[in-house]
Motif scaffolding. Structure first.
Motif, short mmCIF file in Angstrom:
data_model
loop_
_atom_site.label_atom_id
_atom_site.label_comp_id
_atom_site.label_asym_id
_atom_site.label_seq_id
_atom_site.Cartn_x
_atom_site.Cartn_y
_atom_site.Cartn_z
N ALA A 30 -2.04 -12.99 -13.75
CA ALA A 30 -2.16 -14.34 -13.21
C ALA A 30 -3.61 -14.83 -13.27
CB ALA A 30 -1.67 -14.37 -11.77
N GLY A 31 -4.48 -14.04 -13.93
CA GLY A 31 -5.88 -14.43 -14.06
C GLY A 31 -6.69 -14.22 -12.79
N ILE A 32 -6.25 -13.29 -11.94
CA ILE A 32 -6.90 -13.07 -10.65
C ILE A 32 -7.42 -11.64 -10.58
CG2 ILE A 32 -6.45 -12.89 -8.16
CD1 ILE A 32 -4.29 -15.08 -8.60
N THR A 33 -8.64 -11.50 -10.08
CA THR A 33 -9.23 -10.18 -9.86
C THR A 33 -9.69 -10.09 -8.41
OG1 THR A 33 -10.01 -10.04 -12.14
CG2 THR A 33 -11.08 -8.60 -10.55
N LEU A 34 -9.23 -9.07 -7.72
CA LEU A 34 -9.72 -8.78 -6.37
C LEU A 34 -10.71 -7.63 -6.52
CD1 LEU A 34 -6.48 -8.92 -4.18
CD2 LEU A 34 -8.31 -10.61 -4.32
N PRO A 35 -12.01 -7.91 -6.45
CA PRO A 35 -13.01 -6.87 -6.69
C PRO A 35 -12.93 -5.70 -5.71
CG PRO A 35 -14.03 -9.04 -6.62
CD PRO A 35 -12.61 -9.21 -6.21
N SER A 36 -12.46 -5.94 -4.50
CA SER A 36 -12.42 -4.88 -3.49
C SER A 36 -11.09 -4.16 -3.42
CB SER A 36 -12.74 -5.48 -2.12
OG SER A 36 -14.00 -6.10 -2.14
N LEU A 37 -10.17 -4.45 -4.32
CA LEU A 37 -8.85 -3.81 -4.29
C LEU A 37 -9.01 -2.30 -4.42
CD1 LEU A 37 -5.76 -4.31 -4.25
CD2 LEU A 37 -5.87 -4.43 -6.73
N SER A 38 -8.53 -1.57 -3.43
CA SER A 38 -8.73 -0.12 -3.40
C SER A 38 -7.76 0.51 -2.41
CB SER A 38 -10.17 0.20 -2.98
OG SER A 38 -10.41 -0.29 -1.67
N LEU A 39 -7.87 1.81 -2.25
CA LEU A 39 -7.15 2.49 -1.18
C LEU A 39 -8.06 2.52 0.03
CD1 LEU A 39 -5.31 5.50 -2.84
CD2 LEU A 39 -4.52 3.17 -2.48
N ASP A 40 -7.49 2.32 1.20
CA ASP A 40 -8.24 2.35 2.45
C ASP A 40 -8.59 3.79 2.79
OD1 ASP A 40 -9.15 1.27 5.05
OD2 ASP A 40 -7.47 2.48 5.80
N GLY A 41 -9.87 4.10 2.79
CA GLY A 41 -10.33 5.46 3.02
C GLY A 41 -9.91 6.05 4.35
N VAL A 42 -9.93 5.24 5.40
CA VAL A 42 -9.56 5.74 6.72
C VAL A 42 -8.10 6.17 6.75
CG1 VAL A 42 -9.33 5.10 9.16
CG2 VAL A 42 -11.33 4.35 7.86
N SER A 43 -7.25 5.44 6.06
CA SER A 43 -5.82 5.78 6.07
C SER A 43 -5.52 7.06 5.28
CB SER A 43 -4.99 4.62 5.51
OG SER A 43 -5.20 4.44 4.12
N LEU A 44 -6.48 7.53 4.50
CA LEU A 44 -6.30 8.76 3.73
C LEU A 44 -6.76 10.00 4.49
CD1 LEU A 44 -7.64 7.51 0.28
CD2 LEU A 44 -5.27 7.61 1.05
N ALA A 45 -7.44 9.79 5.60
CA ALA A 45 -8.01 10.90 6.37
C ALA A 45 -6.95 11.59 7.21
CB ALA A 45 -9.13 10.38 7.26
N GLY A 46 -7.25 12.79 7.59
CA GLY A 46 -6.38 13.54 8.48
C GLY A 46 -5.39 14.40 7.74
N ASP A 47 -4.65 15.18 8.52
CA ASP A 47 -3.67 16.10 7.94
C ASP A 47 -2.45 15.40 7.36
OD1 ASP A 47 -5.27 18.24 8.56
OD2 ASP A 47 -4.27 18.64 10.47
N PHE A 48 -2.10 14.25 7.92
CA PHE A 48 -0.91 13.52 7.47
C PHE A 48 -1.32 12.09 7.13
CE2 PHE A 48 0.45 16.77 10.49
CZ PHE A 48 1.29 17.51 9.67
N PRO A 49 -1.85 11.89 5.92
CA PRO A 49 -2.34 10.56 5.55
C PRO A 49 -1.21 9.54 5.48
CG PRO A 49 -2.32 12.00 3.64
CD PRO A 49 -1.97 12.85 4.83
#
Length: 75
Positions: A30-49
């Motif tokens: 659609a001609g759109i770029t979200l420069p910050s599109l990523s995985l949320d680091g905090v949600s990946l933390a811990g034993d059960f992400p």
């Protein structure tokens, strides 16, 4: 964390990465770029992400372009 839990965590993260990539590709079409599109680091933390796709911030102009693209694609 056991092997089963590790496997599940890895699968959850890989699924979130795929979802992020699918969104990036669709937005690019659609001609759109979200420069910050990523995985949320905090949600990946811990034993059960619980991975979350972080859409990031954008300018008001880009927000309007995304809204317009969504309106065009809405049934």
């Amino acid at each position: 964390m056991g092997n089963v839990e590790r496997g599940s965590a890895t699968e959850l993260i890989k699924d979130a990465e795929l979802a992020r990539d699918e969104l990036r590709t669709a937005l690019k079409g659609a001609g759109i770029t979200l420069p910050s599109l990523s995985l949320d680091g905090v949600s990946l933390a811990g034993d059960f992400p619980r991975p979350l796709v972080h859409l990031g911030r954008c300018t008001p102009e880009l927000a309007r372009r995304i809204a317009e693209a969504l309106r065009k694609g809405a049934p």
